[in-house]
Design a protein around this motif. Structure first.
Motif, PDB file in Angstrom:
ATOM      1  N   LEU A 129       0.835  -1.212   0.000  1.00  0.00           N
ATOM      2  CA  LEU A 129       0.000   0.000   0.000  1.00  0.00           C
ATOM      3  C   LEU A 129       0.864   1.253   0.000  1.00  0.00           C
ATOM      4  O   LEU A 129       0.548   2.236  -0.681  1.00  0.00           O
ATOM      5  N   ASP A 130       1.965   1.218   0.755  1.00  0.00           N
ATOM      6  CA  ASP A 130       2.864   2.382   0.794  1.00  0.00           C
ATOM      7  C   ASP A 130       3.398   2.693  -0.602  1.00  0.00           C
ATOM      8  O   ASP A 130       3.405   3.846  -1.042  1.00  0.00           O
ATOM      9  N   VAL A 131       3.862   1.655  -1.284  1.00  0.00           N
ATOM     10  CA  VAL A 131       4.452   1.838  -2.613  1.00  0.00           C
ATOM     11  C   VAL A 131       3.413   2.370  -3.601  1.00  0.00           C
ATOM     12  O   VAL A 131       3.671   3.319  -4.353  1.00  0.00           O
ATOM     13  N   LEU A 132       2.230   1.761  -3.585  1.00  0.00           N
ATOM     14  CA  LEU A 132       1.203   2.151  -4.559  1.00  0.00           C
ATOM     15  C   LEU A 132       0.662   3.552  -4.275  1.00  0.00           C
ATOM     16  O   LEU A 132       0.372   4.311  -5.209  1.00  0.00           O
ATOM     17  N   ALA A 133       0.529   3.892  -2.996  1.00  0.00           N
ATOM     18  CA  ALA A 133       0.028   5.231  -2.651  1.00  0.00           C
ATOM     19  C   ALA A 133       0.985   6.297  -3.172  1.00  0.00           C
ATOM     20  O   ALA A 133       0.558   7.341  -3.684  1.00  0.00           O
ATOM     21  N   GLU A 134       2.284   6.008  -3.064  1.00  0.00           N
ATOM     22  CA  GLU A 134       3.269   6.974  -3.558  1.00  0.00           C
ATOM     23  C   GLU A 134       3.290   6.989  -5.084  1.00  0.00           C
ATOM     24  O   GLU A 134       3.324   8.043  -5.711  1.00  0.00           O
ATOM     25  N   LYS A 135       3.255   5.799  -5.675  1.00  0.00           N
ATOM     26  CA  LYS A 135       3.338   5.689  -7.131  1.00  0.00           C
ATOM     27  C   LYS A 135       2.177   6.405  -7.817  1.00  0.00           C
ATOM     28  O   LYS A 135       2.355   7.048  -8.853  1.00  0.00           O
ATOM     29  N   TYR A 136       0.990   6.274  -7.238  1.00  0.00           N
ATOM     30  CA  TYR A 136      -0.204   6.847  -7.869  1.00  0.00           C
ATOM     31  C   TYR A 136      -0.620   8.166  -7.233  1.00  0.00           C
ATOM     32  O   TYR A 136      -1.647   8.732  -7.606  1.00  0.00           O
ATOM     33  N   GLN A 153      -7.737   5.377   0.402  1.00  0.00           N
ATOM     34  CA  GLN A 153      -8.561   5.169  -0.790  1.00  0.00           C
ATOM     35  C   GLN A 153      -8.179   3.868  -1.491  1.00  0.00           C
ATOM     36  O   GLN A 153      -9.042   3.104  -1.918  1.00  0.00           O
ATOM     37  N   ILE A 154      -6.875   3.617  -1.595  1.00  0.00           N
ATOM     38  CA  ILE A 154      -6.452   2.444  -2.355  1.00  0.00           C
ATOM     39  C   ILE A 154      -6.517   1.168  -1.526  1.00  0.00           C
ATOM     40  O   ILE A 154      -6.611   0.080  -2.082  1.00  0.00           O
ATOM     41  N   SER A 155      -6.485   1.306  -0.206  1.00  0.00           N
ATOM     42  CA  SER A 155      -6.433   0.127   0.659  1.00  0.00           C
ATOM     43  C   SER A 155      -7.592  -0.830   0.392  1.00  0.00           C
ATOM     44  O   SER A 155      -7.392  -2.031   0.200  1.00  0.00           O
ATOM     45  N   GLY A 156      -8.802  -0.299   0.366  1.00  0.00           N
ATOM     46  CA  GLY A 156      -9.968  -1.151   0.152  1.00  0.00           C
ATOM     47  C   GLY A 156      -9.932  -1.839  -1.200  1.00  0.00           C
ATOM     48  O   GLY A 156     -10.277  -3.023  -1.317  1.00  0.00           O
ATOM     49  N   ASP A 157      -9.490  -1.093  -2.219  1.00  0.00           N
ATOM     50  CA  ASP A 157      -9.424  -1.665  -3.569  1.00  0.00           C
ATOM     51  C   ASP A 157      -8.402  -2.795  -3.637  1.00  0.00           C
ATOM     52  O   ASP A 157      -8.652  -3.836  -4.252  1.00  0.00           O
ATOM     53  N   VAL A 158      -7.239  -2.573  -3.023  1.00  0.00           N
ATOM     54  CA  VAL A 158      -6.172  -3.581  -3.075  1.00  0.00           C
ATOM     55  C   VAL A 158      -6.595  -4.838  -2.319  1.00  0.00           C
ATOM     56  O   VAL A 158      -6.414  -5.963  -2.806  1.00  0.00           O
ATOM     57  N   VAL A 159      -7.169  -4.654  -1.139  1.00  0.00           N
ATOM     58  CA  VAL A 159      -7.592  -5.814  -0.344  1.00  0.00           C
ATOM     59  C   VAL A 159      -8.663  -6.607  -1.089  1.00  0.00           C
ATOM     60  O   VAL A 159      -8.611  -7.840  -1.161  1.00  0.00           O
ATOM     61  N   LYS A 160      -9.621  -5.903  -1.672  1.00  0.00           N
ATOM     62  CA  LYS A 160     -10.686  -6.583  -2.418  1.00  0.00           C
ATOM     63  C   LYS A 160     -10.101  -7.373  -3.597  1.00  0.00           C
ATOM     64  O   LYS A 160     -10.507  -8.507  -3.871  1.00  0.00           O
ATOM     65  N   PHE A 161      -9.139  -6.767  -4.276  1.00  0.00           N
ATOM     66  CA  PHE A 161      -8.484  -7.425  -5.412  1.00  0.00           C
ATOM     67  C   PHE A 161      -7.752  -8.689  -4.954  1.00  0.00           C
ATOM     68  O   PHE A 161      -7.913  -9.769  -5.541  1.00  0.00           O
ATOM     69  N   LEU A 162      -6.956  -8.554  -3.894  1.00  0.00           N
ATOM     70  CA  LEU A 162      -6.192  -9.708  -3.407  1.00  0.00           C
ATOM     71  C   LEU A 162      -7.125 -10.805  -2.889  1.00  0.00           C
ATOM     72  O   LEU A 162      -6.876 -11.995  -3.104  1.00  0.00           O
ATOM     73  N   GLU A 163      -8.196 -10.403  -2.231  1.00  0.00           N
ATOM     74  CA  GLU A 163      -9.144 -11.400  -1.725  1.00  0.00           C
ATOM     75  C   GLU A 163      -9.814 -12.150  -2.874  1.00  0.00           C
ATOM     76  O   GLU A 163     -10.091 -13.346  -2.770  1.00  0.00           O
ATOM     77  N   SER A 164     -10.072 -11.452  -3.970  1.00  0.00           N
ATOM     78  CA  SER A 164     -10.707 -12.119  -5.109  1.00  0.00           C
ATOM     79  C   SER A 164      -9.768 -13.171  -5.698  1.00  0.00           C
ATOM     80  O   SER A 164     -10.219 -14.219  -6.171  1.00  0.00           O
ATOM     81  N   LEU A 165      -8.462 -12.902  -5.660  1.00  0.00           N
ATOM     82  CA  LEU A 165      -7.499 -13.896  -6.149  1.00  0.00           C
ATOM     83  C   LEU A 165      -7.351 -15.036  -5.150  1.00  0.00           C
ATOM     84  O   LEU A 165      -7.169 -16.189  -5.536  1.00  0.00           O
ATOM     85  N   ARG A 166      -7.431 -14.706  -3.865  1.00  0.00           N
ATOM     86  CA  ARG A 166      -7.364 -15.761  -2.849  1.00  0.00           C
ATOM     87  C   ARG A 166      -8.577 -16.682  -2.970  1.00  0.00           C
ATOM     88  O   ARG A 166      -8.458 -17.903  -2.859  1.00  0.00           O
ATOM     89  N   ASP A 167      -9.739 -16.092  -3.218  1.00  0.00           N
ATOM     90  CA  ASP A 167     -10.957 -16.896  -3.385  1.00  0.00           C
ATOM     91  C   ASP A 167     -10.835 -17.840  -4.575  1.00  0.00           C
ATOM     92  O   ASP A 167     -11.459 -18.899  -4.604  1.00  0.00           O
ATOM     93  N   ARG A 168     -10.040 -17.428  -5.570  1.00  0.00           N
ATOM     94  CA  ARG A 168      -9.846 -18.264  -6.765  1.00  0.00           C
ATOM     95  C   ARG A 168      -8.677 -19.234  -6.586  1.00  0.00           C
ATOM     96  O   ARG A 168      -8.261 -19.887  -7.537  1.00  0.00           O
ATOM     97  N   ARG A 169      -8.124 -19.283  -5.387  1.00  0.00           N
ATOM     98  CA  ARG A 169      -6.984 -20.158  -5.072  1.00  0.00           C
ATOM     99  C   ARG A 169      -5.781 -19.863  -5.966  1.00  0.00           C
ATOM    100  O   ARG A 169      -5.093 -20.780  -6.438  1.00  0.00           O
ATOM    101  N   MET A 170      -5.551 -18.593  -6.205  1.00  0.00           N
ATOM    102  CA  MET A 170      -4.374 -18.182  -6.968  1.00  0.00           C
ATOM    103  C   MET A 170      -3.375 -17.455  -6.079  1.00  0.00           C
ATOM    104  O   MET A 170      -2.256 -17.177  -6.505  1.00  0.00           O
ATOM    105  N   LEU A 171      -3.790 -17.137  -4.864  1.00  0.00           N
ATOM    106  CA  LEU A 171      -2.955 -16.334  -3.982  1.00  0.00           C
ATOM    107  C   LEU A 171      -3.167 -16.807  -2.550  1.00  0.00           C
ATOM    108  O   LEU A 171      -4.264 -17.247  -2.190  1.00  0.00           O
TER     109      LEU A 171
END
Lengths: 20, 91
Positions: B57-64, B70-88
């Motif tokens: 989150l630190d890296v992405l907040a600075e990069k963007y 703001q980005i925390s919720g989006d990143v967590v939701k994204f990672l959770e969706s990959l975890r749900d698909r057994r990819m992460l």
């Protein structure tokens, strides 16, 4: 580039998956 | 919910690949594929199995130049969706 919520799209077509 | 101290990593057999024909990144797992947009690819570029969620989150907040909250919720939701698909996994 501005931050936007990431979107993902699952590829469901077997032929398309095989292309990768 | 993923604690910020936890470290996300792609599972064995999962990798990203740039699709030169279509001009986008895809996440590949055995006999599965997911198309990523630029933001999703940027998140996975920082998901190296070493960096914690908080570090990502630190890296992405600075990069963007975006508020971390703001980005925390989006990143967590994204990672959770990959975890749900057994990819992460998160540990």
């Amino acid at each position: 580039m501005a931050w936007t919520a990431p979107k993902i799209e699952e590829v469901t077509c077997g032929m398309e998956i095989n292309m990768y | 919910m993923i604690p910020e101290n936890d470290i996300p990593r792609l599972l064995s057999g999962c990798r990203t690949k740039y699709d030169k024909v279509r001009g986008n990144w895809v996440l590949l797992a055995p006999e599965r594929a997911i198309k990523l947009d630029d933001i999703g690819a940027a998140i996975l570029a920082e998901t190296d199995g070493v960096r914690s969620l908080g570090g990502i989150l630190d890296v992405l907040a600075e990069k963007y130049n975006a508020p971390r909250d703001q980005i925390s919720g989006d990143v967590v939701k994204f990672l959770e969706s990959l975890r749900d698909r057994r990819m992460l996994e998160v540990s």
